[in-house]
Design a protein around this motif. Structure first.
Motif, PDB file in Angstrom:
ATOM      1  N   GLN A 229     -11.135   2.397  -1.749  1.00 45.54           N
ATOM      2  CA  GLN A 229      -9.139   2.632  -1.581  1.00 45.54           C
ATOM      3  C   GLN A 229      -9.132   3.610  -0.047  1.00 45.54           C
ATOM      4  O   GLN A 229      -8.388   4.079  -0.397  1.00 45.54           O
ATOM      5  CB  GLN A 229      -9.089   3.591  -2.909  1.00 45.54           C
ATOM      6  CG  GLN A 229      -8.786   2.862  -3.797  1.00 45.54           C
ATOM      7  CD  GLN A 229      -8.250   4.472  -5.131  1.00 45.54           C
ATOM      8  OE1 GLN A 229      -8.724   4.705  -5.930  1.00 45.54           O
ATOM      9  NE2 GLN A 229      -6.628   4.239  -5.114  1.00 45.54           N
TER      10      GLN A 229
ATOM     11  N   VAL B 276      -0.042   5.301   1.066  1.00 46.75           N
ATOM     12  CA  VAL B 276      -1.449   5.728   2.274  1.00 46.75           C
ATOM     13  C   VAL B 276      -0.918   7.560   1.937  1.00 46.75           C
ATOM     14  O   VAL B 276      -0.010   7.782   2.277  1.00 46.75           O
ATOM     15  CB  VAL B 276      -1.028   5.336   2.974  1.00 46.75           C
ATOM     16  CG1 VAL B 276      -2.625   5.326   4.163  1.00 46.75           C
ATOM     17  CG2 VAL B 276      -1.050   3.476   3.287  1.00 46.75           C
TER      18      VAL B 276
ATOM     19  N   LYS C  23       0.289  -0.826  -0.331  1.00 49.56           N
ATOM     20  CA  LYS C  23      -0.182   0.489   0.314  1.00 49.56           C
ATOM     21  C   LYS C  23       1.138   1.152  -0.181  1.00 49.56           C
ATOM     22  O   LYS C  23       1.955   1.602   0.726  1.00 49.56           O
ATOM     23  CB  LYS C  23      -1.204   0.180   1.302  1.00 49.56           C
ATOM     24  CG  LYS C  23      -1.854  -1.465   1.241  1.00 49.56           C
ATOM     25  CD  LYS C  23      -3.195  -0.640   2.535  1.00 49.56           C
ATOM     26  CE  LYS C  23      -3.776  -1.684   2.213  1.00 49.56           C
ATOM     27  NZ  LYS C  23      -3.083  -3.194   3.045  1.00 49.56           N
TER      28      LYS C  23
ATOM     29  N   HIS D  18      -4.551   3.572  -1.568  1.00 53.42           N
ATOM     30  CA  HIS D  18      -5.333   3.832   0.197  1.00 53.42           C
ATOM     31  C   HIS D  18      -5.084   5.333   0.421  1.00 53.42           C
ATOM     32  O   HIS D  18      -4.106   6.118   0.599  1.00 53.42           O
ATOM     33  CB  HIS D  18      -5.421   2.794   1.092  1.00 53.42           C
ATOM     34  CG  HIS D  18      -4.863   1.430   0.268  1.00 53.42           C
ATOM     35  ND1 HIS D  18      -4.523   0.788  -0.184  1.00 53.42           N
ATOM     36  CD2 HIS D  18      -6.400   0.974  -0.042  1.00 53.42           C
ATOM     37  CE1 HIS D  18      -4.199  -0.770  -0.739  1.00 53.42           C
ATOM     38  NE2 HIS D  18      -6.275  -0.616  -0.351  1.00 53.42           N
TER      39      HIS D  18
END
Ligand code: SF4
Ligand code: SF4
Lengths: 499, 251
Positions: free
Chosen positions: A481, A368, A366, A456
């Protein structure tokens, strides 16, 4: 992915542009009106009363006598215009009545007309107006296009908070029988069943049991999700979406794993199985207090030592800023901990003390970013220092994953943009408003996404999570997401299997 | 002439003082039942004093919001502040030393006011958002203040007033003696405009000046968990509804 919209979704450019003023661009937007049953269940007249005008004016006077903020805000605005380009609903719609000062003026012009010398004798000069049906209609529309996010109050030289004005206006409308269905129906459910979803105790018990099985299967660890356990140390009060909706559940699993790994005994209460307090949104002290008292009652009944709130923005505002006022004093709890605490504070402390360990590599798939929820950012705090509400969640995220990137500086921390669904607007009858109001946040997300390939966006608010799941697809992102901060924590947490 | 102006000034000053004090008393006596500082907020009283101080002196929030509005607004207010101080030279005998130092610069302060006001007025006309929210009184207020600053400057550079006489008049006001004032239309206009301004202060948006200090989003300490904050009317709810709430409780 997105269903075909009946309205134009704003286009995302390279940066946010302030739109030109487009009068009445959103004058068709209004939420469903509450039915008599919803209204009466929470102590308001069932439908618009005959002498609504008289009662509304009187109520306005009562509120300016009860709330200093409202009184000062109605008097002090100099129409400097500093707030005019700060509201996400104005930026997304161009409707001038969505400029914070213009939204306040809908109430202020009536206040001036009936409660100030200038407005009584020179209404035209100072922009005072009689309270007519048209004005009432405008109130209903535009006070339900405010998510009470307080972004405007950051920039006003006098701190004028449009959220307070919106709350007062909604309270006045409720008191004459013109309520909003979404909020009022939900408040009724909380009073009756204990949570916003109307999820009864048996269903809640089932859900929690199911979660225990899921976690055992996935991680091989017997993490418990206790319900109504007397004598537990911690009462967890969390938004009911955490029990059943994606992506919220993964956040709840994250909290449970943290408690399990740290060896803290905790419980959820079926009596207070909801952190949300929509009494805030309708500006009604009595309802807000009644909803808040459930938490006190649950804490007393279960004999807990601490109260911890799950990830929910406005609930944390009510929890942090108002709970002690509404339902205190909490002298029966362990005085070594603030009352209440946020789950982020708990997790942060445990990381600092080395009582839990995280393996950030678990989230290496991920990239982020973090969305500051408005009520956490501008109406509460975490930790002991001012601004801790920005620091603590970021430190947790950075401990849980290796790839963290910020959105543009004028869209984070105290300048954060609301998700577009807060303040009691998270309802399908307001989808157009929600999509358009999300534009500034989507713009910021796009910018960080273009630069860093973000996968995300993490958030600590149930409303944000539900809202983004809905609106992300309109802007070309995927609904999954958006994730909980504690999903990242839960996935990165190193669990001992022999616990 | 002097007598009429004196009476007008006394009366309007009276309205200003009494009206504004009454307003402030209303603010002070209206409870703020909930903790609503815009956060991050100071966690101590001292911190709040500094927060308000920064708002008053630097217009901190406005600076974050809009640099142009901040620039014009600040120029005007700072100019006004120093002009008012410089006017003390009419009311002190002998003139206080720091007033004497300030006095020669007062035309600059006057121009600061004018530039600031002109900028604010231009914004009102030119920016569609600000135009939308402006009522006639919002334009008038600016024009009005420009007229006060303008008439003051005019006397400085062109139609000079008799300074010695003005000073006697001003000292007379303080001593409740009606001193004479020869007819100078610009001076009369200047004084009358000031009188009107004092008169409308408690009934207009000029209340923003005391308002700031009573604004809960700026003046509250962020300590709700440490200290229970409760308004009197909210407290009374607790005693008479305790029966009701224990009815809810399942314990
Ligand atoms: S509180 Fe938020 S939604 Fe409401 S007017 Fe201000 S910026 Fe807009
Ligand atoms: S920033 Fe404050 S004073 Fe200026 S127009 Fe907006 S609400 Fe009024």
């Amino acid at each position: 992915m997105a269903k075909p919209p009946k309205f134009d979704v704003p286009e995302l450019g390279d940066y946010t542009v302030t739109p030109p003023v487009m009068p009445d661009a959103m004058s068709h937007s209004q939420p469903f009106v509450a039915k008599a049953t919803h209204q009466e269940a929470i102590g308001f007249p069932g439908e618009l009363i005959d002498n609504w005008q008289e009662v509304a004016i009187e109520k306005l006077g009562e509120l300016t006598g009860k709330y200093r903020g409202l009184q000062v805000y109605l008097d002090s605005c100099v129409k400097c215009g500093a707030c005019t380009d700060k509201c996400h609903y104005f930026l997304g719609t161009g409707d001038p009545k969505n400029m914070p000062v213009a939204r306040q003026d809908l109430l202020r012009k009536v206040y001036r007309r009936y409660y100030t010398v200038a407005g009584k004798y020179f209404p035209k000069l100072v922009g005072a107006e009689d309270l007519t049906k048209d004005v009432l209609d405008d109130w209903y529309k535009y006070y339900h296009q405010c998510s009470q996010c307080r972004r405007c109050s950051v920039y006003c030289p006098y701190g004028i908070d449009t959220a307070e004005v919106s709350m007062a206006a909604r309270e006045i409308m409720d008191s004459v029988g013109l309520g909003q269905k979404y909020c009022n129906e939900i408040i009724g459910k909380v009073h009756k069943i204990g949570n916003n979803l109307g999820l009864p105790e048996a269903a809640l018990a089932d859900t929690l049991e199911g979660l225990e099985e899921d976690v055992l299967e996935d991680d091989g660890v017997p993490v418990k999700f206790p319900l109504d356990v007397k004598g537990a140390d911690v009462l967890l009060v969390t938004p009911s979406a955490d029990f059943f909706a994606e992506p919220h559940i993964d956040g709840l699993i994250g909290y449970a794993k943290v408690f399990h790994q740290a060896g803290l005994s905790w419980t959820v209460s079926s009596h207070a199985s909801e952190a949300a307090n929509f009494g805030l949104f309708i500006g009604n002290y009595d309802n807000m207090r009644k909803v808040a008292l459930r938490i006190r009652e649950a804490a007393l009944e279960l004999g807990v030592k601490r109260i911890v709130f799950g990830e929910c923005g406005h609930a944390w505002r009510v929890g942090y800023s108002f709970l002690n006022t509404l339902a205190g004093p909490f002298d029966f709890l362990d005085s070594n901990y603030p009352v209440p605490q946020h789950i982020v504070e708990v997790t942060h402390d445990l990381i600092q003390q080395g009582r839990i360990k995280l393996d950030a590599e678990a989230n290496d798939d991920k990239r982020v970013t973090f969305h500051d929820s408005c009520n956490v950012a501008r109406a509460s705090r975490m930790g002991s220092k001012a601004g801790g509400q920005f620091v603590l969640p970021r430190e947790i995220i950075k401990a849980s994953c290796n790839h963290f990137y910020e959105m543009p500086a004028n869209t984070v921390e105290e300048a954060t943009f609301c998700c577009g669904g807060g303040g009691g607007l998270l309802t399908d009858d307001l989808v157009e408003l929600r999509v358009k109001g999300a534009m500034p946040r989507m713009q910021a997300l796009k910018e960080v996404h273009d630069q860093h390939n973000i996968t995300h966006m993490a958030a600590i608010c149930a409303i944000c999570k539900s809202q983004f799941s809905k609106v992300l697809p309109y802007y070309g992102f995927e609904m999954d997401q958006i994730i909980s901060v504690h999903q990242l924590v839960g996935d990165a947490l190193i669990m001992d299997t022999e616990h | 002439m002097g007598t009429v102006i004196s009476v007008v000034l006394y009366l309007t000053l009276g309205v200003f003082v009494v009206g504004t004090l009454r307003r402030m008393m209303r603010y002070a006596s209206t409870p703020a039942p909930l903790k609503i500082p815009t956060t991050p907020a100071p966690t101590t009283r001292t911190g709040v004093v500094f927060r308000l101080g920064r708002e008053v002196v630097f217009f901190e929030s406005l600076f974050k919001a809009s640099k142009w509005t901040w620039l014009f607004g600040w120029l005007f207010h700072a100019g006004l502040f120093f002009v008012l101080l410089a006017h003390l030279r009419y009311f002190t005998e002998p003139v206080w030393w720091w007033v004497a130092i300030l006095a020669p610069f007062s035309p600059y302060f006057g121009f600061m006011m004018l530039i600031g006001l002109a900028g604010l007025l231009a914004r009102r006309f030119l920016v569609d958002r600000v135009r939308y929210i402006s009522a006639p009184s919002d334009y008038l207020m600016l024009v009005f203040l420009m007229a006060i600053a303008g008439s003051g400057l005019l006397m400085r550079f062109e139609l000079h007033a008799d300074i010695v006489q003005v000073k006697q008049f001003a000292l007379g006001l303080l001593a409740f003696e009606f001193a004479g004032l020869s007819f100078n239309p610009v001076l009369i206009l200047h004084l009358l405009l000031v009188a009107v301004l004092m008169f409308i202060f408690p009934f207009s948006k000029l209340l923003h000046a005391p308002g700031l200090f009573f604004s809960p989003s700026r003046n509250q300490v962020d300590n709700p968990r440490e200290r229970r904050h409760i308004a009197r009317w909210a407290k009374s709810l607790e005693s008479h509804s305790s029966g009701k709430s224990s009815g809810n409780s399942r314990g």
